[in-house]
Design a protein around this motif. Structure first.
Motif, PDB file in Angstrom:
ATOM      1  N   UNK A 122       0.740  -1.364  -0.350  1.00 48.40           N
ATOM      2  CA  UNK A 122      -0.032  -0.227   0.029  1.00 48.40           C
ATOM      3  C   UNK A 122       0.777   1.056   0.404  1.00 48.40           C
ATOM      4  N   UNK A 123       2.588   1.371  -0.038  1.00 45.42           N
ATOM      5  CA  UNK A 123       3.205   2.226  -0.107  1.00 45.42           C
ATOM      6  C   UNK A 123       5.118   2.718  -0.592  1.00 45.42           C
ATOM      7  N   UNK A 124       5.067   1.106  -1.020  1.00 45.74           N
ATOM      8  CA  UNK A 124       5.733   1.444  -1.703  1.00 45.74           C
ATOM      9  C   UNK A 124       5.480   0.175  -3.379  1.00 45.74           C
ATOM     10  N   UNK A 125       6.705   0.404  -3.807  1.00 48.30           N
ATOM     11  CA  UNK A 125       6.853  -0.056  -5.518  1.00 48.30           C
ATOM     12  C   UNK A 125       7.870  -0.148  -5.835  1.00 48.30           C
ATOM     13  N   UNK A 126       8.500  -1.605  -6.007  1.00 47.46           N
ATOM     14  CA  UNK A 126       9.972  -1.685  -5.967  1.00 47.46           C
ATOM     15  C   UNK A 126       9.912  -2.107  -7.052  1.00 47.46           C
ATOM     16  N   UNK A 127      11.411  -1.422  -7.704  1.00 49.35           N
ATOM     17  CA  UNK A 127      11.871  -1.495  -9.390  1.00 49.35           C
ATOM     18  C   UNK A 127      12.902  -2.776  -9.652  1.00 49.35           C
ATOM     19  N   UNK A 128      11.951  -2.953 -10.552  1.00 47.71           N
ATOM     20  CA  UNK A 128      13.061  -4.149 -11.611  1.00 47.71           C
ATOM     21  C   UNK A 128      14.647  -4.224 -11.365  1.00 47.71           C
ATOM     22  N   UNK A 129      14.724  -5.712 -11.046  1.00 54.26           N
ATOM     23  CA  UNK A 129      16.570  -6.140 -10.664  1.00 54.26           C
ATOM     24  C   UNK A 129      17.047  -4.978 -12.691  1.00 54.26           C
ATOM     25  N   UNK A 130      16.276  -5.390 -13.417  1.00 53.19           N
ATOM     26  CA  UNK A 130      16.691  -4.826 -14.753  1.00 53.19           C
ATOM     27  C   UNK A 130      16.586  -3.694 -14.669  1.00 53.19           C
ATOM     28  N   UNK A 131      17.362  -2.896 -14.149  1.00 54.18           N
ATOM     29  CA  UNK A 131      17.362  -1.515 -14.958  1.00 54.18           C
ATOM     30  C   UNK A 131      16.557  -0.492 -16.337  1.00 54.18           C
ATOM     31  N   UNK A 133       2.342   4.805  -3.750  1.00 58.32           N
ATOM     32  CA  UNK A 133       3.730   4.421  -3.341  1.00 58.32           C
ATOM     33  C   UNK A 133       4.793   5.277  -4.043  1.00 58.32           C
ATOM     34  N   UNK A 134       5.891   5.074  -2.611  1.00 60.05           N
ATOM     35  CA  UNK A 134       7.189   4.818  -3.273  1.00 60.05           C
ATOM     36  C   UNK A 134       7.871   4.395  -4.494  1.00 60.05           C
ATOM     37  N   UNK A 135       8.970   4.638  -5.369  1.00 62.50           N
ATOM     38  CA  UNK A 135       9.424   3.502  -6.012  1.00 62.50           C
ATOM     39  C   UNK A 135      10.614   3.541  -5.170  1.00 62.50           C
ATOM     40  N   UNK A 136      10.853   2.817  -5.291  1.00 61.43           N
ATOM     41  CA  UNK A 136      12.424   2.274  -4.370  1.00 61.43           C
ATOM     42  C   UNK A 136      12.947   1.289  -5.600  1.00 61.43           C
ATOM     43  N   UNK A 137      14.388   0.944  -4.863  1.00 62.13           N
ATOM     44  CA  UNK A 137      15.181  -0.419  -5.171  1.00 62.13           C
ATOM     45  C   UNK A 137      14.863  -1.023  -4.455  1.00 62.13           C
TER      46      UNK A 137
END
Length: 275
Positions: free
Chosen positions: A62-71, A271-275
């Protein structure tokens, strides 16, 4: 809220023009439909079973969005309404879906032109999908019910600048809605083949031991010109809002998005986009 025992599906192609904007219309050229506006398929994004491979990883946040490993992957917000449903079975066949709440959902997707299945663009690990903590009770999914008043808005924030990412759209703008949508989903749950971009949904229900609840995202709206041409980056903020269009104006929703603050009667997903 945790939905780890709830199976998750999405509806592909239920808002006119979205698949074309997302560059995914060609994926469904071989999928036959009975009418032009019919959605193309349903796809799994989460299956609560260790036998489901990558789909067994719980992706909702509900608050995070994880960026894929492949940039190099292109990542886009997909603003949608999700409905939470009771699933009724008879002899291991789905006979009825009973929606009981709805809210803002982000079917965040990787634009992978070479993916074999829709689901390969949908779940790349934990915190890769979004569902608002604020869900709105649903007493009827017939014409005239609560959901008919609601609209879907979507915004993107980067470095304190807020842009409108999705066209502000009415829930009634879905191609299939109400009982027509539910009946079609039930049919797909029982009869959709493992063919082309589609999964055999009946097999997934079986390996998950026939879950009695489902989260179903019912289709992404169209993008603005900005949304169609801009992808997410680390540090961005994704905002999807489902709100009562008879109570709030588009301008009020934009101002709330800029402040990242919404009243309790709005289903907002930030959602914050995170690594």
């Amino acid at each position: 809220m945790n939905y780890k025992n709830v199976i998750g599906f999405g509806v592909a192609g239920n808002f006119a023009g979205h698949l074309e904007q997302a560059g995914e219309a060609n994926d469904f050229l071989a999928v036959k439909t009975q009418e032009a506006v019919q959605p193309k398929a349903i796809f799994p994004f989460y299956v609560p079973s260790e036998k489901a491979g990558f789909l067994s990883v719980y992706p909702l946040s509900s608050n995070k969005l994880r960026f894929p490993d492949n940039s190099g992957d292109n990542l886009q917000i997909e603003p949608e309404i999700a409905i939470l449903c009771h699933v009724i079975y008879q002899n291991n066949q789905v006979v009825k879906l009973i929606p009981y709440s709805f809210g803002a959902y982000n079917d965040c997707s990787i634009r992978r032109p070479n993916a074999n299945k829709i689901c390969e663009k949908k779940n790349w690990g934990a915190e890769t999908k979004g569902l608002s903590d604020t869900l709105i009770p649903l007493t009827s999914f017939e014409l005239g019910g609560e959901i008919d008043k609601y609209r879907i808005a979507c915004f993107h924030r980067r470095e304190e600048k807020t842009e409108i990412y999705g066209l502000d759209s009415p829930a009634l703008g879905y191609s299939y809605f109400h009982t027509k949508l539910l009946d079609w989903i039930v049919d797909r749950m029982n009869n959709q083949p493992d063919q082309g971009p589609m999964n055999n949904i009946a097999e997934l229900l079986a390996i998950a031991d026939y879950p009695t609840e489902a989260i179903i995202s019912i289709g992404a709206t169209r993008y603005t010109e900005f949304g169609e041409s801009h992808y997410l980056q680390k540090g961005d903020t994704s905002i999807v809002v489902v709100y009562n269009g008879e109570k709030y104006t588009k301008q009020q929703i934009l101002e709330m998005a800029q402040a990242q603050s919404f009243p309790d009667d709005i289903s907002a997903l930030i959602q914050q986009v995170i690594k």
